[in-house]
Design an enzyme around this catalytic site. Structure first.
Site, PDB file in Angstrom:
ATOM      1  N   LYS A   1       0.754  -1.253  -0.050  1.00  0.00           N
ATOM      2  CA  LYS A   1       0.065   0.057   0.041  1.00  0.00           C
ATOM      3  C   LYS A   1       0.820   1.096   0.183  1.00  0.00           C
ATOM      4  CE  LYS A   1      -0.315  -0.283   4.989  1.00  0.00           C
ATOM      5  NZ  LYS A   1      -1.273  -0.805   6.183  1.00  0.00           N
TER       6      LYS A   1
ATOM      7  N   TYR B   1      16.708  30.141  10.016  1.00  0.00           N
ATOM      8  CA  TYR B   1      15.401  30.779  10.609  1.00  0.00           C
ATOM      9  C   TYR B   1      15.445  30.958  12.037  1.00  0.00           C
ATOM     10  CZ  TYR B   1      13.012  30.600   5.879  1.00  0.00           C
ATOM     11  OH  TYR B   1      12.947  30.813   4.517  1.00  0.00           O
TER      12      TYR B   1
HETATM   13  C1  LIG Z   1      -0.418  -1.818   6.910  1.00  0.00           C
HETATM   14  C2  LIG Z   1      -1.095  -3.145   7.230  1.00  0.00           C
HETATM   15  C3  LIG Z   1      -0.258  -4.397   7.367  1.00  0.00           C
HETATM   16  C4  LIG Z   1       1.186  -4.100   7.358  1.00  0.00           C
HETATM   17  O1  LIG Z   1       1.582  -3.922   8.474  1.00  0.00           O
HETATM   18  P1  LIG Z   1       3.077  -3.608   8.898  1.00  0.00           P
HETATM   19  O2  LIG Z   1       3.041  -3.276  10.222  1.00  0.00           O
HETATM   20  O3  LIG Z   1       3.717  -2.597   8.033  1.00  0.00           O
HETATM   21  O4  LIG Z   1       3.642  -4.912   8.619  1.00  0.00           O
HETATM   22  C5  LIG Z   1      -0.950  -5.664   7.406  1.00  0.00           C
HETATM   23  N1  LIG Z   1      -2.272  -5.518   7.477  1.00  0.00           N
HETATM   24  C6  LIG Z   1      -3.009  -4.470   7.684  1.00  0.00           C
HETATM   25  C7  LIG Z   1      -4.734  -4.502   7.767  1.00  0.00           C
HETATM   26  C8  LIG Z   1      -2.532  -3.307   7.380  1.00  0.00           C
HETATM   27  O5  LIG Z   1      -3.253  -2.308   7.294  1.00  0.00           O
END
Ligand SMILES: *Cc1c(COP(=O)(O)O)cnc(C)c1O
Length: 348
Positions: free
Chosen positions: A37, A246
């Protein structure tokens, strides 16, 4: 010859990504998927999935149908691409056209899915206590027989505290998940990166690592995947007592050399990390001095014997989690904030 550019260079080590997937896979006896994702946590979804499929991954997870379409274009037909947000009515065309598998989160999504795309693959996401996504126990109890008759390909849930192995929430969610899915005859998945490390009781039939693939905690054994080098635009000598940046927040306590590098908070180098972050010339520390600007960072290079062309902010010496600590955030946010202005190089 001087070919120095002003564009910072982000190097993404795809061989390390593949190694991290294999290492996480070797910790379980079940299938290992890959969560890609948010553009593979900022690393580039197309490059990441093409690497991971070669390493052996056959199941990919995204947050949104739109991301699933991108991943399908990169992978072609075959591997399963599942969507955590489930089946929203407006996603119908993408789910159908790109053969995406929605993880249905509610009775509404379930009814919509079987009506709009009868026979199309789906999974079910249960809420085992996090109260974020998925069907509640009562909702699931009411729908269970109808849902199972439609042959879901996966039943999953997500842990809220898996990065804290001793947290009682882990066992509580595990028990809830087992209760909700006992004798179900459908593949099950509970563990992301943290859950894999909690042990075999959490693995079920499929794990869903994300951050560990990309070199982040809680997978401490991960190989570093991302390196970020910032070109030095200018170096100046200043007197004791002069200020930098700054708000005059830093002043020289000795005659100092200050390097200005070409990246800032517009590139995801969060302003809040300010003086707690370091830049590196190889392994030599160059403290960030003064405030981080939109496009520039200033660092103290007084103690360097030679003037480098660039300084490193991310790599094996300072990991995404080190930088996250400096900014008061988590490695996930550092990775997914890395900006669009970098020149990206992929190592294979
Ligand atoms: C993002 C996510 C993962 C992966 O999690 P990590 O902590 O990055 O390994 C797995 N399952 C769901 C439902 C997620 O939202």
């Amino acid at each position: 010859m001087n070919t120095a550019m002003s564009t910072p260079q982000l190097t993404i080590d795809l061989a390390a990504l593949a190694d991290n997937w294999r290492a996480l896979d070797s910790l379980t006896d079940c299938e290992t998927a890959a969560v890609v994702k948010a553009n593979a946590y900022g690393m580039g979804a197309a490059q990441a999935v093409q690497t991971l499929v070669k390493a052996g991954a056959r199941h990919f997870f995204v947050a949104l149908a739109e991301e699933g379409a991108t991943v399908r274009q990169a992978l072609g037909p075959g591997p399963r691409i599942s969507v955590f947000s489930g089946h929203m009515p407006g996603d119908h065309d993408l789910i159908a056209a790109h053969d995406l598998t929605p993880m249905l989160n509610s009775i509404d999504q379930m009814l919509h899915h079987v009506e709009a795309l009868p026979g199309h693959s789906f999974g079910i996401q249960l809420d085992s206590g996090m109260n974020r996504l998925g069907m509640e126990a009562a909702e699931w109890a009411a729908l269970r027989e109808i849902a199972l008759a439609q042959n879901p390909v996966l039943i999953m849930s997500h842990l809220a505290c898996a990065d804290e192995p001793d947290h009682p929430m882990n066992a509580a969610q595990l028990n809830n998940f087992i209760e909700m899915t006992a004798d179900i005859g459908v593949p099950r998945s509970l563990a992301a990166t943290g859950g894999i490390l909690l042990g075999s009781g959490y693995h079920f039939d499929l794990t869903r690592p994300g951050v560990g693939l990309y070199g982040g905690l809680p997978f401490a054994q991960a190989r570093s995947v991302v390196a970020l080098d910032l070109p030095i635009i200018q170096i100046r000598d200043i007197d004791e007592g002069e200020t930098v940046g700054y708000g005059n927040t830093w002043y020289a306590q000795r005659p100092s050399r200050i390097a200005t590098v070409a990246a800032g908070y517009a590139d995801g180098l969060i302003r809040a990390m300010g003086p707690r972050a370091q830049l590196f010339a190889d392994t030599a520390r160059c403290p960030v001095v003064g405030r981080i600007s939109m496009d520039l960072i200033t660092a103290d290079v007084t103690d360097l014997a030679q003037e480098p062309q660039s300084l490193s902010i991310l790599g094996p010496t300072q990991t995404v989690d080190d930088l996250a600590d400096a900014a008061g955030t988590i490695g996930y946010e550092i990775l997914t904030s890395l900006g669009a202005r970098y020149q990206r190089e992929y190592l294979t």
